[in-house]
Write a protein that holds these residues in place. Structure first.
Motif, PDB file in Angstrom:
ATOM      1  N   THR A   1      44.536  31.641  37.775  1.00 15.48           N
ATOM      2  CA  THR A   1      45.177  31.087  38.790  1.00 15.48           C
ATOM      3  C   THR A   1      43.726  31.479  39.790  1.00 15.48           C
ATOM      4  O   THR A   1      43.567  33.068  39.437  1.00 15.48           O
ATOM      5  N   LEU A   2      44.507  31.227  40.975  1.00 19.90           N
ATOM      6  CA  LEU A   2      43.267  31.808  42.055  1.00 19.90           C
ATOM      7  C   LEU A   2      44.622  32.810  43.080  1.00 19.90           C
ATOM      8  O   LEU A   2      45.256  32.608  43.155  1.00 19.90           O
ATOM      9  N   VAL A   3      43.881  34.415  43.286  1.00 19.48           N
ATOM     10  CA  VAL A   3      44.816  35.432  43.726  1.00 19.48           C
ATOM     11  C   VAL A   3      44.152  35.116  45.322  1.00 19.48           C
ATOM     12  O   VAL A   3      44.792  35.625  45.872  1.00 19.48           O
ATOM     13  N   ALA A   4      42.672  34.829  45.276  1.00 16.64           N
ATOM     14  CA  ALA A   4      42.554  35.407  47.658  1.00 16.64           C
ATOM     15  C   ALA A   4      41.446  35.016  47.377  1.00 16.64           C
ATOM     16  O   ALA A   4      40.386  34.789  46.236  1.00 16.64           O
ATOM     17  N   TRP A   5      40.903  34.022  48.413  1.00 14.04           N
ATOM     18  CA  TRP A   5      39.634  33.064  48.643  1.00 14.04           C
ATOM     19  C   TRP A   5      38.694  33.653  49.659  1.00 14.04           C
ATOM     20  O   TRP A   5      39.044  34.399  50.543  1.00 14.04           O
ATOM     21  N   GLY A   6      37.053  33.636  50.074  1.00 15.62           N
ATOM     22  CA  GLY A   6      36.924  34.190  51.481  1.00 15.62           C
ATOM     23  C   GLY A   6      35.694  35.026  50.928  1.00 15.62           C
ATOM     24  O   GLY A   6      35.644  35.605  52.427  1.00 15.62           O
ATOM     25  N   LEU A   7      35.717  35.732  50.139  1.00 19.19           N
ATOM     26  CA  LEU A   7      34.894  36.544  49.638  1.00 19.19           C
ATOM     27  C   LEU A   7      33.820  36.327  49.367  1.00 19.19           C
ATOM     28  O   LEU A   7      33.715  35.880  47.789  1.00 19.19           O
ATOM     29  N   ARG A   8      33.012  36.353  49.721  1.00 22.31           N
ATOM     30  CA  ARG A   8      31.429  36.572  49.662  1.00 22.31           C
ATOM     31  C   ARG A   8      30.806  36.572  48.090  1.00 22.31           C
ATOM     32  O   ARG A   8      30.646  36.026  47.807  1.00 22.31           O
ATOM     33  N   ASN A   9      30.293  37.597  48.077  1.00 25.23           N
ATOM     34  CA  ASN A   9      30.817  38.507  46.243  1.00 25.23           C
ATOM     35  C   ASN A   9      30.810  39.734  46.763  1.00 25.23           C
ATOM     36  O   ASN A   9      30.490  41.273  46.309  1.00 25.23           O
ATOM     37  N   ALA A  10      32.509  39.744  46.104  1.00 22.80           N
ATOM     38  CA  ALA A  10      33.028  41.133  45.458  1.00 22.80           C
ATOM     39  C   ALA A  10      32.687  41.265  44.382  1.00 22.80           C
ATOM     40  O   ALA A  10      33.629  41.772  43.236  1.00 22.80           O
ATOM     41  N   TYR A  11      31.894  42.629  44.635  1.00 24.45           N
ATOM     42  CA  TYR A  11      30.711  42.762  43.259  1.00 24.45           C
ATOM     43  C   TYR A  11      31.857  44.056  42.556  1.00 24.45           C
ATOM     44  O   TYR A  11      31.511  43.643  40.950  1.00 24.45           O
ATOM     45  N   GLY A  12      32.635  45.021  42.903  1.00 21.65           N
ATOM     46  CA  GLY A  12      33.201  45.928  42.329  1.00 21.65           C
ATOM     47  C   GLY A  12      34.526  45.770  42.873  1.00 21.65           C
ATOM     48  O   GLY A  12      35.427  45.130  44.044  1.00 21.65           O
ATOM     49  N   LEU A  13      35.470  45.809  41.862  1.00 18.76           N
ATOM     50  CA  LEU A  13      36.861  45.534  41.597  1.00 18.76           C
ATOM     51  C   LEU A  13      37.834  47.035  41.162  1.00 18.76           C
ATOM     52  O   LEU A  13      37.490  46.830  39.583  1.00 18.76           O
ATOM     53  N   GLY A  14      38.772  47.144  41.724  1.00 22.98           N
ATOM     54  CA  GLY A  14      39.671  47.613  40.776  1.00 22.98           C
ATOM     55  C   GLY A  14      41.003  48.562  41.336  1.00 22.98           C
ATOM     56  O   GLY A  14      41.472  47.550  42.505  1.00 22.98           O
ATOM     57  N   PHE A  15      41.668  48.828  41.031  1.00 23.88           N
ATOM     58  CA  PHE A  15      43.169  48.714  41.323  1.00 23.88           C
ATOM     59  C   PHE A  15      42.733  50.540  41.638  1.00 23.88           C
ATOM     60  O   PHE A  15      43.132  51.600  40.910  1.00 23.88           O
ATOM     61  N   LEU A  16      44.082  51.068  42.786  1.00 23.03           N
ATOM     62  CA  LEU A  16      43.507  52.618  43.164  1.00 23.03           C
ATOM     63  C   LEU A  16      45.546  52.724  42.404  1.00 23.03           C
ATOM     64  O   LEU A  16      45.847  51.857  41.557  1.00 23.03           O
ATOM     65  N   PRO A  17      45.976  53.820  42.512  1.00 16.55           N
ATOM     66  CA  PRO A  17      46.784  54.155  41.175  1.00 16.55           C
ATOM     67  C   PRO A  17      48.165  53.751  42.220  1.00 16.55           C
ATOM     68  O   PRO A  17      48.955  53.887  41.138  1.00 16.55           O
ATOM     69  N   ASP A  18      48.561  53.362  43.457  1.00 13.03           N
ATOM     70  CA  ASP A  18      49.122  52.526  43.564  1.00 13.03           C
ATOM     71  C   ASP A  18      49.907  51.756  43.486  1.00 13.03           C
ATOM     72  O   ASP A  18      50.676  50.496  43.660  1.00 13.03           O
ATOM     73  N   GLY A  19      48.940  50.815  43.045  1.00 12.50           N
ATOM     74  CA  GLY A  19      48.648  49.484  42.349  1.00 12.50           C
ATOM     75  C   GLY A  19      47.894  48.301  43.013  1.00 12.50           C
ATOM     76  O   GLY A  19      48.112  46.832  42.935  1.00 12.50           O
ATOM     77  N   ARG A  20      47.928  48.626  44.233  1.00 17.75           N
ATOM     78  CA  ARG A  20      47.074  48.532  45.341  1.00 17.75           C
ATOM     79  C   ARG A  20      45.937  47.899  44.903  1.00 17.75           C
ATOM     80  O   ARG A  20      44.780  48.293  43.877  1.00 17.75           O
ATOM     81  N   LEU A  21      45.510  46.698  44.329  1.00 15.51           N
ATOM     82  CA  LEU A  21      43.434  46.152  44.516  1.00 15.51           C
ATOM     83  C   LEU A  21      42.636  46.086  45.832  1.00 15.51           C
ATOM     84  O   LEU A  21      43.207  45.994  46.589  1.00 15.51           O
TER      85      LEU A  21
END
Length: 437
Positions: free
Chosen positions: A234-254
């Protein structure tokens, strides 16, 4: 390591405690353009080589185990290049393979590789990027754009990892309507002739410049998610040209890094800073018509060589408002991956980002070098702080180590020279540990 240049130092605070260089140790060297590192549950360290054949390096992605003495052992090979991600979860690794087509694989040490997702967009400007496992147990990953700014152009020949036309065009994640813009270039397939190309279309195709195009999954320039077995994509979000790094903060935010558009190709966009975003479900992050929430029609984005960019999408009001970043980095810094520091760290919950560095003169006019260092982000107020470690050739990944240090992957010597030429040195990749306490 010297302080950042004036152009990079805006909004970067240098704390008094950062006057001495962090303790660094060279753990491994002689690597061929590595991109990723990950620790298994038993503390064993693995690293992914991209498999890009620059400088005569052997083609095909590989996973290597790094021993305590710095020696390495190939444990998996034959992966689709470039390998962009390596993530440990629930007894095995998830491997992001950017090749054509893109693929996400699962591999347990000592076992066989298994395909999780296949036939993802690929063979464009950017690729299938790293996997991050969410608090919900789903796999989140980004899919890079096939083009710089929505139009397939002759700049494909200048990208050392591509060097090819035709190549795939972008696939939207939202329903879009094109604004009627058509871009004219020389036609490499018909010398002396011109080619006309619309947005979100193959090179040389301009029959429907005002087309309505339905969103789809998989798409490009997006963050997607699926279950660990590859189901329910499924799609989470669109319009990020090259989101090379991805991760979650301790509070669960992406959160995600974003490599913004370059001043190249049929639709060059100048002075576009890289960013860090908090990613929200269903949001639009602006590409291809906005940078950091600002329209590309803003005079600030007029390239040194080229016209003021115009919108290629119509009816923006039918889409979510373009999101704004929480952090902006220097133009062409090439923000790649990051580490969220653990609770026992000196800076718990803060983020250390690798800045791969500019690829001038292809991505912008020649000038001083940007990036090629680490920066610390305080996620409480999103302030930037210099992290005195290095020098690095091109840092690309940062991973917390079990002993409280950071493992830093250095891609190695790699410079784009323009006109499809690259200066790269195989075996120049390194793996460092950096002490923070």
């Amino acid at each position: 390591m010297s302080d950042t240049t004036i152009a990079e130092s805006a909004a970067i605070a240098k704390p008094a405690s950062a006057t001495a260089t962090s303790r660094m140790h060279l753990l491994a060297e002689g690597l061929d353009f590595p991109t990723s590192a990950a620790f298994a549950a038993d503390g064993a360290l693995y690293i992914a080589e991209s498999g890009l054949p620059f400088g005569g390096a052997r083609p095909g992605g590989r996973i290597m185990q790094i021993k305590n003495d710095g020696s390495s052992q190939i444990v998996l090979e034959g992966l689709r290049a470039p390998v962009n991600g390596l993530a440990w979860y629930d007894g095995g690794f998830y491997i992001s393979e950017g090749g054509f087509p893109g693929r996400i694989s699962h591999w347990t040490p000592g076992g066989a590789r298994q395909t999780v997702l296949d036939d993802l967009p690929g063979h464009g400007n950017y690729h299938t990027n790293m996997v991050a496992v969410g608090p919900d147990g789903w796999l989140y990953f980004s899919q890079g754009a096939m083009t710089n700014s929505g139009v397939v152009g002759l700049d494909a020949y200048d990208l050392a990892w591509l060097k090819q036309l035709p190549h795939p065009f972008d696939l939207p994640g939202f329903d879009i309507v094109l604004a009627g813009e058509v871009f004219t270039t020389s036609d490499p397939f018909a010398p002396g002739q011109l080619a006309m190309t619309a947005a979100f279309a193959p090179f040389g195709e301009a029959r429907a410049p005002r087309a309505a195009i339905a969103g789809r999954v998989p798409c490009s320039a997006a963050i997607l998610r699926c279950r660990p077995d590859g189901s329910k994509l499924t799609l989470v979000a669109w319009g990020l040209r090259n989101a090379y790094g991805l991760g979650f903060l301790p509070d669960g935010r992406l959160i995600a890094t974003e490599q913004s558009a370059d001043a190249r190709g049929s639709r060059p966009i100048g002075n576009a800073p890289d960013s860090l975003y908090v990613v929200e479900q269903g949001a639009w992050y602006g590409w291809p018509d906005f940078v950091g929430g600002r329209p590309v029609t803003d005079p600030a984005f007029k390239p040194q060589h080229g016209p003021q960019p115009r919108f290629i999408l119509a009816e923006h009001d039918r889409m979510p408002p373009p999101a704004r970043p929480v952090v902006e980095f220097a133009v062409n810094a090439a923000a790649t991956k990051f580490a969220v520091l653990p609770a026992a760290s000196r800076w718990p919950g803060q983020v250390v980002v690798a800045l791969f560095g500019d690829e001038k003169p292809v991505t912008a006019p020649p000038g001083f070098k940007v990036g090629r260092r680490l920066v610390r982000i305080d996620s409480r107020d999103w302030s930037q702080h210099a992290l005195p470690a290095g020098p690095f050739s091109r840092p690309i990944d940062v991973v917390p180590a079990p002993d409280g240090q950071l493992a830093v992957v250095d891609f190695g010597h790699f410079e784009l020279l323009g006109k499809g030429q690259v200066e790269a040195t195989r075996g120049s990749g390194k793996l460092w540990t950096v002490g923070l306490n």
